[in-house]
Design an enzyme around this catalytic site. Structure first.
Site, PDB file in Angstrom:
ATOM      1  N   ASN A   1      -8.471  -2.997  -4.808  1.00  0.00           N
ATOM      2  CA  ASN A   1      -7.774  -3.281  -3.352  1.00  0.00           C
ATOM      3  C   ASN A   1      -7.016  -2.218  -2.857  1.00  0.00           C
ATOM      4  OD1 ASN A   1      -6.611  -5.144  -4.934  1.00  0.00           O
ATOM      5  ND2 ASN A   1      -5.353  -5.512  -3.161  1.00  0.00           N
ATOM      6  N   THR A   2      -5.974  -1.808  -3.735  1.00  0.00           N
ATOM      7  CA  THR A   2      -4.917  -1.091  -3.180  1.00  0.00           C
ATOM      8  C   THR A   2      -5.138   0.559  -3.649  1.00  0.00           C
ATOM      9  OG1 THR A   2      -3.217  -1.386  -4.986  1.00  0.00           O
ATOM     10  CG2 THR A   2      -2.987  -2.872  -3.027  1.00  0.00           C
TER      11      THR A   2
ATOM     12  N   LYS B   1     -14.745  -8.129   9.263  1.00  0.00           N
ATOM     13  CA  LYS B   1     -14.741  -6.810   9.145  1.00  0.00           C
ATOM     14  C   LYS B   1     -15.562  -6.568   8.000  1.00  0.00           C
ATOM     15  CE  LYS B   1      -9.615  -7.051   9.344  1.00  0.00           C
ATOM     16  NZ  LYS B   1      -8.332  -7.303   8.304  1.00  0.00           N
TER      17      LYS B   1
ATOM     18  N   ARG C   1     -10.541   1.227  13.137  1.00  0.00           N
ATOM     19  CA  ARG C   1     -11.823   1.665  12.296  1.00  0.00           C
ATOM     20  C   ARG C   1     -13.348   1.579  13.144  1.00  0.00           C
ATOM     21  NH1 ARG C   1      -9.890  -2.764   8.091  1.00  0.00           N
ATOM     22  NH2 ARG C   1      -8.537  -1.540   7.032  1.00  0.00           N
TER      23      ARG C   1
ATOM     24  N   GLU D   1     -11.619 -11.338   7.599  1.00  0.00           N
ATOM     25  CA  GLU D   1     -12.193 -10.532   6.486  1.00  0.00           C
ATOM     26  C   GLU D   1     -13.755 -10.404   6.391  1.00  0.00           C
ATOM     27  OE1 GLU D   1      -9.846  -8.935   4.735  1.00  0.00           O
ATOM     28  OE2 GLU D   1     -11.071  -8.097   2.899  1.00  0.00           O
TER      29      GLU D   1
ATOM     30  N   HIS E   1     -10.608  -6.895  -6.197  1.00  0.00           N
ATOM     31  CA  HIS E   1     -11.456  -7.833  -5.621  1.00  0.00           C
ATOM     32  C   HIS E   1     -12.655  -7.813  -6.427  1.00  0.00           C
ATOM     33  CE1 HIS E   1      -8.205  -8.165  -2.464  1.00  0.00           C
ATOM     34  NE2 HIS E   1      -8.731  -7.279  -1.633  1.00  0.00           N
TER      35      HIS E   1
ATOM     36  N   CYS F   1     -10.342  -3.309   2.337  1.00  0.00           N
ATOM     37  CA  CYS F   1     -10.557  -3.095   0.997  1.00  0.00           C
ATOM     38  C   CYS F   1     -11.651  -3.746   0.262  1.00  0.00           C
ATOM     39  CB  CYS F   1      -9.064  -3.938   0.316  1.00  0.00           C
ATOM     40  SG  CYS F   1      -8.628  -5.406   0.885  1.00  0.00           S
TER      41      CYS F   1
ATOM     42  N   SER G   1      14.541  -0.822   7.836  1.00  0.00           N
ATOM     43  CA  SER G   1      14.609   0.088   6.555  1.00  0.00           C
ATOM     44  C   SER G   1      15.131   1.381   6.900  1.00  0.00           C
ATOM     45  CB  SER G   1      13.155   0.152   5.904  1.00  0.00           C
ATOM     46  OG  SER G   1      12.687  -1.135   5.594  1.00  0.00           O
TER      47      SER G   1
ATOM     48  N   VAL H   1       0.768  -1.141  -0.022  1.00  0.00           N
ATOM     49  CA  VAL H   1       0.123  -0.003   0.155  1.00  0.00           C
ATOM     50  C   VAL H   1       1.065   1.236  -0.067  1.00  0.00           C
ATOM     51  CG1 VAL H   1      -1.672   1.376   1.338  1.00  0.00           C
ATOM     52  CG2 VAL H   1      -1.938  -1.200   1.070  1.00  0.00           C
TER      53      VAL H   1
ATOM     54  N   SER I   1      -2.485  -9.426  -3.790  1.00  0.00           N
ATOM     55  CA  SER I   1      -2.001  -8.359  -3.135  1.00  0.00           C
ATOM     56  C   SER I   1      -2.668  -7.661  -2.104  1.00  0.00           C
ATOM     57  CB  SER I   1      -1.910  -7.170  -4.328  1.00  0.00           C
ATOM     58  OG  SER I   1      -3.188  -6.591  -4.644  1.00  0.00           O
TER      59      SER I   1
HETATM   60  N1  NAP Z   1      -2.691  -4.801   0.616  1.00  0.00           N
HETATM   61  C1  NAP Z   1      -3.674  -4.412   0.335  1.00  0.00           C
HETATM   62  O1  NAP Z   1      -4.587  -4.635  -0.460  1.00  0.00           O
HETATM   63  C2  NAP Z   1      -4.509  -3.464   1.756  1.00  0.00           C
HETATM   64  C3  NAP Z   1      -5.808  -2.953   1.539  1.00  0.00           C
HETATM   65  C4  NAP Z   1      -6.248  -2.230   2.588  1.00  0.00           C
HETATM   66  C5  NAP Z   1      -5.632  -2.174   3.546  1.00  0.00           C
HETATM   67  N2  NAP Z   1      -4.517  -2.953   3.957  1.00  0.00           N
HETATM   68  C6  NAP Z   1      -3.569  -2.615   5.128  1.00  0.00           C
HETATM   69  O2  NAP Z   1      -2.559  -1.658   4.915  1.00  0.00           O
HETATM   70  C7  NAP Z   1      -1.500  -2.068   5.769  1.00  0.00           C
HETATM   71  C8  NAP Z   1      -0.291  -2.292   5.063  1.00  0.00           C
HETATM   72  O3  NAP Z   1      -0.770  -3.447   4.025  1.00  0.00           O
HETATM   73  P1  NAP Z   1       0.441  -3.720   2.931  1.00  0.00           P
HETATM   74  O4  NAP Z   1      -0.427  -4.675   2.282  1.00  0.00           O
HETATM   75  O5  NAP Z   1       1.101  -2.592   2.371  1.00  0.00           O
HETATM   76  O6  NAP Z   1       1.408  -4.483   4.025  1.00  0.00           O
HETATM   77  P2  NAP Z   1       3.009  -4.910   3.680  1.00  0.00           P
HETATM   78  O7  NAP Z   1       3.326  -4.971   1.990  1.00  0.00           O
HETATM   79  O8  NAP Z   1       3.349  -6.091   4.333  1.00  0.00           O
HETATM   80  O9  NAP Z   1       3.857  -3.526   4.164  1.00  0.00           O
HETATM   81  C9  NAP Z   1       4.011  -3.329   5.594  1.00  0.00           C
HETATM   82  C10 NAP Z   1       4.668  -2.078   5.886  1.00  0.00           C
HETATM   83  O10 NAP Z   1       4.846  -2.046   7.196  1.00  0.00           O
HETATM   84  C11 NAP Z   1       5.935  -1.682   7.759  1.00  0.00           C
HETATM   85  N3  NAP Z   1       6.245  -2.335   8.981  1.00  0.00           N
HETATM   86  C12 NAP Z   1       6.305  -3.462   9.421  1.00  0.00           C
HETATM   87  N4  NAP Z   1       6.686  -3.401  10.601  1.00  0.00           N
HETATM   88  C13 NAP Z   1       6.976  -2.181  11.093  1.00  0.00           C
HETATM   89  C14 NAP Z   1       7.358  -1.765  12.219  1.00  0.00           C
HETATM   90  N5  NAP Z   1       7.504  -2.551  13.434  1.00  0.00           N
HETATM   91  N6  NAP Z   1       7.405  -0.172  12.579  1.00  0.00           N
HETATM   92  C15 NAP Z   1       7.039   0.334  11.395  1.00  0.00           C
HETATM   93  N7  NAP Z   1       6.531   0.108  10.407  1.00  0.00           N
HETATM   94  C16 NAP Z   1       6.595  -1.315   9.962  1.00  0.00           C
HETATM   95  C17 NAP Z   1       6.768  -2.259   6.523  1.00  0.00           C
HETATM   96  O11 NAP Z   1       8.230  -1.979   6.587  1.00  0.00           O
HETATM   97  P3  NAP Z   1       9.614  -2.575   6.110  1.00  0.00           P
HETATM   98  O12 NAP Z   1       9.455  -2.823   4.899  1.00  0.00           O
HETATM   99  O13 NAP Z   1      10.592  -1.922   6.846  1.00  0.00           O
HETATM  100  O14 NAP Z   1       9.460  -4.090   6.775  1.00  0.00           O
HETATM  101  C18 NAP Z   1       6.304  -1.936   5.321  1.00  0.00           C
HETATM  102  O15 NAP Z   1       6.472  -0.794   5.190  1.00  0.00           O
HETATM  103  C19 NAP Z   1      -1.863  -3.363   6.546  1.00  0.00           C
HETATM  104  O16 NAP Z   1      -2.299  -2.814   8.013  1.00  0.00           O
HETATM  105  C20 NAP Z   1      -3.029  -3.849   5.707  1.00  0.00           C
HETATM  106  O17 NAP Z   1      -4.033  -4.487   6.472  1.00  0.00           O
HETATM  107  C21 NAP Z   1      -3.775  -3.436   2.883  1.00  0.00           C
END
Ligand code: NAP
Length: 353
Positions: free
Chosen positions: A327-328, A205, A110, A202, A242, A149, A41, A16, A179
């Protein structure tokens, strides 16, 4: 607007987070001033640590930014949240307490009674919950939440039908892209050539959040909409988007022709329609029998529109339809940017001179 508003992206390296970076690259009002992620990071250049998965090059200026720790304060009045949900809750609160408007994609806040759970086209009036939150918590900033999402696409498609006919019962079965699970998400050996009929949390939610978003805001907060939801969540081997099949029962009988007209004619409040990220129309209705499809219809409205098709009678409830949302984009970064635009347009965040 001449100068842009600086913004921060928390979780900027994730699925995201990357979408935020892409969508904000040429945004007319906002400019990414800080990117933050986990300690693993932090301190490194964004371009070195991100596993960039967007189909365009990383914006050069952002690639050179040093990734920060997710600790306030960071740049600008608006902070976009895309962190892992296991860590996001207290971090988002700390940013709001420090004065930031946090537009989050994570599940943590939320359902808090004083946090607006927003789809701008559906429940603009819930923005007022911010005031209660700021007074109650004593924060100069606030948390505003994007729905999950699948809920974002589902509710956007249903809001005109709910307003016109009143939903009583809702049955939804999803086909959700990989994704949606972030990076690296579902292991390839678990999903290639397969369907997984379970996505943790899911269904709950979708059932909770849809009723909050379509609920009525009163002096005591939001009273959830009074309808029953039965959700079935499935993970399928698509990359993005989705797709959902839905059956809906209303307070009265509704014909497919009536429903199609209501969906086609739906336009949001002008306060939302004028925002740079708002698609026109927000709901695209397809008459071709085999649509919508993720590969063909996902980019409609730059990923912010939902596509509805196969509107037809249901022998059990009143109506059946299929819908598709990104979704994103609609389900995460795109709608979060739209919510931030709303904050600016409503005068909650100052525009630079
Ligand atoms: N994917 C979707 O379609 C979608 C849609 C709606 C909502 N969401 C929600 O949006 C959020 C992100 O989802 P994503 O799919 O992008 O997940 P992701 O690809 O796993 O990315 C997670 C992010 O969180 C960071 N992170 C992990 N541990 C951390 C910590 N201890 N402190 C600070 N940052 C940390 C990671 O950084 P590093 O790279 O440094 O590990 C990365 O930037 C989640 O809560 C998810 O439920 C996702």
């Amino acid at each position: 607007m001449t100068a842009k508003i600086p913004v921060t992206v928390l979780g900027a390296t994730g699925t995201v987070g990357q979408k935020f970076i892409r969508l904000l690259a040429d945004h007319p009002w906002f400019e990414v001033a800080a990117v933050a992620a986990s300690s693993a990071s932090a301190g490194k250049r964004y371009g070195e640590v991100v596993r960039w998965r967007e189909g365009v090059a990383i914006p050069e200026r952002i690639a050179r930014l040093t990734v920060q720790e997710c600790t306030p304060p960071l740049a600008g009045p608006i902070v976009f949240g895309a962190m892992d949900a296991d860590v996001a809750g207290p971090i988002e609160q700390a940013f709001a307490a420090a004065g930031a408007y946090v537009v989050t994609n994570t599940r943590n806040h939320r359902m808090d009674p004083d946090v607006p759970l927003l789809i701008p086209e559906a429940n603009l009036e819930h923005l007022a919950l911010m005031d209660r939150q700021q007074q109650g918590r004593g924060w100069p900033g606030a948390i505003l939440a994007n729905p999950n999402c699948s809920t974002a696409a589902l509710v956007l498609a249903l809001v005109p039908l709910h307003r016109a006919f009143g939903i009583e019962k809702l049955f939804v079965s999803t086909m959700q892209a990989v994704s949606g699970a972030g990076y690296p998400g579902v292991a390839s050996l678990d999903i290639l050539g397969n369907v997984v009929p379970f996505i943790g949390g899911e269904e709950e939610k979708m059932e909770r959040e849809s009723r909050k978003i379509l609920g009525a805001l009163g002096p005591e907060g939001v009273t959830p909409a009074d309808f029953a939801v039965s959700a079935h969540a499935n993970r399928v081997a698509t990359v993005d988007g989705h797709l959902m099949t839905v059956s809906v029962g209303f307070r009265r009988r509704v014909t497919p022709e009536e429903a199609t007209a209501v969906l086609r004619d739906f336009r949001p409040s002008p306060r939302v329609a004028c925002l740079p990220s708002s698609p026109t129309p927000p709901i695209e209705v397809e008459s071709r029998a085999d649509r919508p499809q993720p590969r063909l219809d996902l980019e409609r409205g730059r990923g912010m529109a939902v596509t509805v098709g196969r509107v037809r009678a249901c022998p059990i409830l009143h109506l059946r339809l299929a819908l598709l949302g990104h979704n994103t984009i609609r389900g995460a970064a795109g709608q979060a940017v739209q919510i931030a635009e709303l904050l600016v347009a409503e005068g909650r965040v100052d525009r630079p001179a």
